[in-house]
Design a protein around this motif. Structure first.
Motif, PDB file in Angstrom:
ATOM      1  N   UNK A 378       0.807  -1.219   0.000  1.00  0.00           N
ATOM      2  CA  UNK A 378       0.000   0.000   0.000  1.00  0.00           C
ATOM      3  C   UNK A 378       0.840   1.269   0.000  1.00  0.00           C
ATOM      4  N   UNK A 379       2.170   1.120   0.086  1.00  0.00           N
ATOM      5  CA  UNK A 379       3.038   2.286   0.104  1.00  0.00           C
ATOM      6  C   UNK A 379       3.072   3.004   1.439  1.00  0.00           C
ATOM      7  N   UNK A 380       2.611   2.332   2.506  1.00  0.00           N
ATOM      8  CA  UNK A 380       2.595   2.958   3.829  1.00  0.00           C
ATOM      9  C   UNK A 380       3.981   2.981   4.463  1.00  0.00           C
ATOM     10  N   UNK A 381       4.843   2.034   4.064  1.00  0.00           N
ATOM     11  CA  UNK A 381       6.227   2.004   4.542  1.00  0.00           C
ATOM     12  C   UNK A 381       7.127   1.671   3.362  1.00  0.00           C
ATOM     13  N   UNK A 382       8.402   1.930   3.507  1.00  0.00           N
ATOM     14  CA  UNK A 382       9.360   1.622   2.445  1.00  0.00           C
ATOM     15  C   UNK A 382       9.515   0.119   2.278  1.00  0.00           C
ATOM     16  N   UNK A 383       9.874  -0.285   1.067  1.00  0.00           N
ATOM     17  CA  UNK A 383      10.121  -1.695   0.792  1.00  0.00           C
ATOM     18  C   UNK A 383      11.200  -2.222   1.725  1.00  0.00           C
ATOM     19  N   UNK A 384      10.959  -3.388   2.286  1.00  0.00           N
ATOM     20  CA  UNK A 384      11.921  -4.004   3.188  1.00  0.00           C
ATOM     21  C   UNK A 384      11.722  -3.659   4.650  1.00  0.00           C
ATOM     22  N   UNK A 385      10.822  -2.700   4.944  1.00  0.00           N
ATOM     23  CA  UNK A 385      10.605  -2.291   6.329  1.00  0.00           C
ATOM     24  C   UNK A 385       9.234  -2.717   6.871  1.00  0.00           C
TER      25      UNK A 385
END
Length: 504
Positions: A378-385
């Motif tokens: 959903x783009x709420x956090x960066x990829x990998x986090x």
């Protein structure tokens, strides 16, 4: 007579015959309507009452359980017609099922286009298809798999024949597991984490039909799940998420009908499975969906090749409707958590949400991984986090607080029931647990009474790789009656390979 159909009146009688999703009518074989109309046993007939009608399968009765001027109805037929004892109904021949010609054509090499899919699914929702018709359709879809245009057409038809939800905010996220893995009750945990983080997740879930528990069954031991669309929207607008029974909100209603028959057949054709998964998500207004595919020798998806094919179809069909997906293949070799059955699984969920020290770690880890994937998609956090963020929301208590608020908004938190009868099943030898048969384990839990008896099921004590000594408990059965407990034990005695042990 009108149009060649009898309008003879019969008194309706409620027989209390329960057959979920199926309508039946019982007539004496010597009654005037049967004789004048030539109604054969197992014929499809229409029952009419005050502007309502239902298509039902006819059964003949030769005993005195019915009078010659009575029509005995199953619960499904009774409810659909809105009858009261003694009401008058008429029974007529069902009209020809024109859309079944589309199914026949496909059996002989044809394909289903948008219009054909709409006709078939419209008749399915209208209860025009008997279980025999449904079984023929699903068997054909398994023997000759649906191609991508057919999957898209079927998905669209399933969405269009029910209600749809539209939301003022975006994104609308969801998570789905294709199923077959006992105890894999991550959904309530994921909804709590995601909603606590600020995303919107209106989760509709199914009940167990041939499985020992669905998410709706589990959540119902903790809070009400039979919410109307209006009530569901109110909960989501207030708390950002919900966990409700999909059957109460009329989203893609054909899905529940097809699932009931496919589970009875004990196979899941890929095309209908894709349409089943995505139609509910699209109808609920979801824009971003994480899909969990457990892979193991005794679950629905048994090989990496099958998982890859299913993942490709899910992603392609979802893209056709503008839905973004992330598909995660997970370990399906053994149950997740300790409980298998509504109340037992609910206790696992609560233990994880509350951060109890003895909470099942595998359920916690899987829920955190999937919740993290939702946050990233959903783009709420960066990829990998995502996983790290989801774990923080769970560890600091935000997820538990959100779950409590969701439960309260749905009608109030309650304590899961406890089964009055339990019995431990012990190892007959020393060894290491080499494998667990998930399908047979699920059957044991059902024989013990789950999900109809919410407190029933199985509690797992050992996992793959664990050492076992002779006489040590492998699982404990929970039942609400001694008879169900004995029934499950009898099955276990005939299936000693549910837990496969090897010499250490």
């Amino acid at each position: 007579m009108k149009g060649g159909q009898s309008l003879s009146a019969l008194r309706a009688r409620r027989l209390g015959v329960v057959a979920p999703g199926a309508a039946f009518v019982f007539l004496r074989s010597d009654c005037g309507v049967c004789r004048s109309e030539g109604f054969d046993a197992r014929a499809q007939v229409e029952i009419h009452h005050k502007g309502r009608s239902v298509t039902a399968t006819l059964f003949h009765v030769i005993s005195d359980i019915l009078e010659s001027d009575e029509a005995g109805l199953s619960e499904a037929a009774w409810q659909q017609l809105g009858l009261e004892q003694g009401d008058v109904v008429t029974v007529t021949h069902a009209p020809p099922l024109a859309s079944f010609s589309i199914v026949r054509r496909r059996v002989f090499g044809g394909r289903i286009d948008d219009e054909g899919a709409r006709e078939v699914i419209a008749d399915v929702v209208a209860q025009q298809y008997s279980d025999i018709h449904l079984a023929a359709f699903l068997t054909d879809c398994s023997a000759t798999p649906l191609d991508e245009p057919e999957m898209i057409a079927l998905t669209r038809a399933m969405v269009e024949t029910g209600d749809r939800l539209h939301w003022n905010q975006a994104p609308i996220v969801d998570k789905h597991c294709v199923g077959g893995l006992p105890g894999n009750r991550t959904t309530p945990i994921i909804v709590s984490i995601v909603a606590a983080f600020g995303l919107t997740m209106p989760k509709t879930s199914s009940r167990g039909i041939t499985s020992p528990a669905g998410t709706a069954d589990v959540m119902e031991t903790l809070a009400p799940v039979n919410l109307s669309l209006t009530a569901m929207r109110r909960v989501v607008e207030r708390e950002g998420g919900c966990i409700v029974w999909g059957g109460s909100v009329h989203l893609a209603p054909s899905d529940d009908i097809l699932i009931r028959v496919s589970r009875a057949l004990d196979f899941d054709a890929q095309g209908p499975m894709v349409a089943s998964v995505l139609s509910k998500k699209i109808a609920a207004g979801s824009t971003h969906v994480v899909i969990d595919i457990p892979v193991g020798p005794s679950v629905k998806v048994r090989s990496e090749k099958a998982a890859a094919s299913l993942a490709t179809s899910l992603a392609s069909v979802a893209q056709a409707f503008g839905v973004r997906t992330r598909i995660i293949k997970t370990d399906g070799r053994q149950p997740v958590g300790r409980g298998v059955g509504p109340a037992l699984e609910a206790r696992d969920v609560v233990a994880v949400l509350r951060g109890e020290p003895d909470a099942p770690q595998d359920l916690r880890d899987r829920a955190v991984t999937l919740a993290g994937a939702v946050l990233e998609l959903a783009g709420a956090v960066e990829a990998g986090k995502g996983t790290k963020t989801a774990r923080e929301v769970l560890d600091d208590g935000r997820a538990w607080k959100k779950f409590l608020r969701i439960a309260e908004a749905q009608g109030g938190l309650r304590e899961p029931p406890v089964a009055p009868h339990t019995r431990a099943v012990t190892a007959s030898t020393d060894g290491l647990v080499a494998a667990i048969d998930c399908r047979k384990l699920a059957r044991v839990a059902k024989l013990a009474g789950a999900p109809g008896a919410p407190a029933a099921g199985a509690e797992i004590h050992k996992r793959i790789g664990d050492p076992v000594t002779m006489g040590e408990p492998l699982l404990t059965l929970h039942a609400e009656t001694p008879g169900e407990l004995d029934y499950a034990i009898a099955f276990l005695l005939g299936e000693p390979d549910i837990f496969m042990l090897t010499t250490p």
